[in-house]
Design a protein around this motif. Structure first.
Motif, PDB file in Angstrom:
ATOM      1  N   GLY A  84     -25.037 -72.644 -46.421  1.00 31.20           N
ATOM      2  CA  GLY A  84     -23.691 -72.380 -46.869  1.00 31.20           C
ATOM      3  C   GLY A  84     -23.205 -71.180 -46.022  1.00 31.20           C
ATOM      4  O   GLY A  84     -21.905 -70.891 -46.063  1.00 31.20           O
ATOM      5  N   HIS A  85     -23.868 -70.501 -45.180  1.00 29.44           N
ATOM      6  CA  HIS A  85     -23.512 -69.385 -44.330  1.00 29.44           C
ATOM      7  C   HIS A  85     -23.378 -69.986 -43.000  1.00 29.44           C
ATOM      8  O   HIS A  85     -24.092 -70.946 -42.754  1.00 29.44           O
ATOM      9  CB  HIS A  85     -24.440 -68.513 -44.219  1.00 29.44           C
ATOM     10  N   CYS A  86     -22.396 -69.308 -42.149  1.00 28.09           N
ATOM     11  CA  CYS A  86     -22.182 -69.651 -40.775  1.00 28.09           C
ATOM     12  C   CYS A  86     -22.719 -68.313 -40.055  1.00 28.09           C
ATOM     13  O   CYS A  86     -22.251 -67.522 -39.931  1.00 28.09           O
ATOM     14  CB  CYS A  86     -20.795 -69.937 -40.642  1.00 28.09           C
ATOM     15  N   TYR A  87     -24.077 -68.668 -38.937  1.00 30.56           N
ATOM     16  CA  TYR A  87     -24.249 -67.913 -38.275  1.00 30.56           C
ATOM     17  C   TYR A  87     -23.880 -68.171 -36.840  1.00 30.56           C
ATOM     18  O   TYR A  87     -23.682 -69.173 -36.463  1.00 30.56           O
ATOM     19  CB  TYR A  87     -25.720 -67.822 -38.261  1.00 30.56           C
ATOM     20  N   MET A  88     -23.555 -67.162 -35.917  1.00 26.64           N
ATOM     21  CA  MET A  88     -23.160 -67.385 -34.394  1.00 26.64           C
ATOM     22  C   MET A  88     -23.360 -66.075 -33.640  1.00 26.64           C
ATOM     23  O   MET A  88     -23.905 -65.170 -34.154  1.00 26.64           O
ATOM     24  CB  MET A  88     -21.736 -67.723 -34.489  1.00 26.64           C
ATOM     25  N   GLU A  89     -23.206 -66.529 -32.278  1.00 26.90           N
ATOM     26  CA  GLU A  89     -23.020 -65.249 -31.707  1.00 26.90           C
ATOM     27  C   GLU A  89     -21.579 -64.881 -30.949  1.00 26.90           C
ATOM     28  O   GLU A  89     -21.048 -65.945 -30.837  1.00 26.90           O
ATOM     29  CB  GLU A  89     -24.033 -65.326 -30.409  1.00 26.90           C
ATOM     30  N   LEU A  90     -21.054 -63.646 -31.139  1.00 29.33           N
ATOM     31  CA  LEU A  90     -19.893 -63.521 -30.266  1.00 29.33           C
ATOM     32  C   LEU A  90     -19.921 -62.929 -28.831  1.00 29.33           C
ATOM     33  O   LEU A  90     -21.010 -62.166 -28.559  1.00 29.33           O
ATOM     34  CB  LEU A  90     -19.095 -62.459 -31.109  1.00 29.33           C
ATOM     35  N   LEU A  91     -19.306 -63.540 -27.959  1.00 29.73           N
ATOM     36  CA  LEU A  91     -19.537 -63.023 -26.386  1.00 29.73           C
ATOM     37  C   LEU A  91     -18.273 -62.673 -26.051  1.00 29.73           C
ATOM     38  O   LEU A  91     -17.240 -62.919 -26.380  1.00 29.73           O
ATOM     39  CB  LEU A  91     -19.936 -64.508 -25.643  1.00 29.73           C
ATOM     40  N   GLN A  92     -18.204 -61.793 -25.069  1.00 28.00           N
ATOM     41  CA  GLN A  92     -17.246 -61.605 -24.100  1.00 28.00           C
ATOM     42  C   GLN A  92     -17.741 -61.753 -22.526  1.00 28.00           C
ATOM     43  O   GLN A  92     -18.887 -61.423 -22.538  1.00 28.00           O
ATOM     44  CB  GLN A  92     -16.824 -60.073 -24.323  1.00 28.00           C
ATOM     45  N   ALA A 123     -13.012 -62.700 -29.256  1.00 26.51           N
ATOM     46  CA  ALA A 123     -14.496 -63.052 -28.603  1.00 26.51           C
ATOM     47  C   ALA A 123     -14.458 -64.518 -28.467  1.00 26.51           C
ATOM     48  O   ALA A 123     -13.573 -64.941 -28.804  1.00 26.51           O
ATOM     49  CB  ALA A 123     -15.747 -62.506 -29.389  1.00 26.51           C
ATOM     50  N   GLU A 124     -15.621 -64.922 -27.805  1.00 25.85           N
ATOM     51  CA  GLU A 124     -15.874 -66.374 -27.805  1.00 25.85           C
ATOM     52  C   GLU A 124     -17.059 -66.828 -28.544  1.00 25.85           C
ATOM     53  O   GLU A 124     -17.948 -66.064 -28.550  1.00 25.85           O
ATOM     54  CB  GLU A 124     -16.070 -66.869 -26.198  1.00 25.85           C
ATOM     55  N   LEU A 125     -17.230 -67.801 -29.279  1.00 27.58           N
ATOM     56  CA  LEU A 125     -18.236 -68.321 -30.152  1.00 27.58           C
ATOM     57  C   LEU A 125     -19.143 -68.935 -29.337  1.00 27.58           C
ATOM     58  O   LEU A 125     -18.930 -69.662 -28.386  1.00 27.58           O
ATOM     59  CB  LEU A 125     -17.773 -69.319 -31.237  1.00 27.58           C
ATOM     60  N   PHE A 145     -15.392 -74.242 -36.726  1.00 27.21           N
ATOM     61  CA  PHE A 145     -15.847 -73.316 -35.804  1.00 27.21           C
ATOM     62  C   PHE A 145     -16.853 -73.893 -34.827  1.00 27.21           C
ATOM     63  O   PHE A 145     -17.723 -74.516 -35.275  1.00 27.21           O
ATOM     64  CB  PHE A 145     -16.652 -72.359 -36.524  1.00 27.21           C
ATOM     65  N   ALA A 146     -16.681 -73.697 -33.520  1.00 24.95           N
ATOM     66  CA  ALA A 146     -17.940 -74.324 -32.536  1.00 24.95           C
ATOM     67  C   ALA A 146     -18.020 -73.368 -31.331  1.00 24.95           C
ATOM     68  O   ALA A 146     -16.841 -72.540 -30.996  1.00 24.95           O
ATOM     69  CB  ALA A 146     -17.069 -75.695 -32.140  1.00 24.95           C
ATOM     70  N   THR A 147     -19.129 -73.617 -30.630  1.00 26.47           N
ATOM     71  CA  THR A 147     -19.214 -72.971 -29.457  1.00 26.47           C
ATOM     72  C   THR A 147     -18.173 -73.194 -28.438  1.00 26.47           C
ATOM     73  O   THR A 147     -17.732 -74.353 -28.332  1.00 26.47           O
ATOM     74  CB  THR A 147     -20.594 -73.446 -28.906  1.00 26.47           C
ATOM     75  N   GLY A 148     -17.912 -72.011 -27.670  1.00 23.61           N
ATOM     76  CA  GLY A 148     -16.988 -72.116 -26.715  1.00 23.61           C
ATOM     77  C   GLY A 148     -15.487 -71.580 -27.074  1.00 23.61           C
ATOM     78  O   GLY A 148     -14.715 -71.645 -26.329  1.00 23.61           O
TER      79      GLY A 148
END
Length: 196
Positions: free
Chosen positions: A39-47, A29-31, A83-86
């Motif tokens: 301390g937690h990492c939250y994100m969305e995963l995209l296709q 996926a794409e972040l 970890f970064a968007t894109g």
């Protein structure tokens, strides 16, 4: 007519979606919307559709703090990226369904080789485009009588590349003193062009 409570419905959904086929599976996926909090990492995963760029699938995801510090460090050492968007990633995740917070993916591993392959492919594409446009070697053809001592920098403020650049600039062998001004920008993802 008898109705379920929302809690009961969410519990039924959890029983259906949390099984062996949805636990510890590798996903590409794409972040997007990466954020570190507590301390937690939250994100969305995209296709995204490769032809149109339209999002065809999306899921919330998290890396809990007890795993994130190690994953983040290992990923940075392997890729030179945080970890970064894109970024395109391959993650090992398990489906989690919480009655209050809904469905999300809990990430417990990342394959940095997948991201490295994508970064190298993008770099090669960019270099080929710059060469085709005739601008790849333009800077090499310039003659500087004096070095530019005032430098504008377009970068994300916390980016590792920005920190590396400043270290190189401030520790230059000639002892030159540079005046810099940072113009903060998002350097990866959909909002890059507008931000830059």
């Amino acid at each position: 007519m008898e109705a379920l409570t929302l809690y009961q419905l969410n519990r039924r959904i959890a029983e259906l979606v949390t099984n062996s086929s949805t636990q510890n599976v590798w996903v590409t996926a794409e972040l997007s919307d990466v954020a570190v909090r507590g301390g937690h990492c939250y994100m969305e995963l995209l296709q995204k559709d490769p032809d149109t760029g339209a999002t065809v699938a999306k899921a919330r995801a998290a890396i809990w703090a007890n795993v994130f510090s190690r994953l983040r460090s290992d990923f940075y050492i392997a890729t030179g990226q945080d970890f970064a968007t894109g970024l395109k990633v391959m993650v090992r995740a398990s489906v989690s369904m919480h009655p209050v917070y809904g469905m999300s993916l809990v990430i417990n591993a990342v394959n940095p080789e997948y991201t490295m392959g994508d970064l190298l492919r993008r770099r090669k594409e960019m270099l080929a485009r710059l060469k085709a446009e005739g601008i790849l070697d333009m800077n090499r053809s310039l003659c500087w009588n004096e070095p530019p001592l005032r430098i504008a920098i377009v970068s994300a403020e916390g980016a590792a590349g920005y920190g590396d650049f400043m270290n190189q600039l401030n520790g230059n062998q000639l002892g030159l003193r540079f005046t810099t001004r940072l113009f903060p920008a998002i350097m990866q993802g959909e909002r890059t062009a507008q931000s830059v």
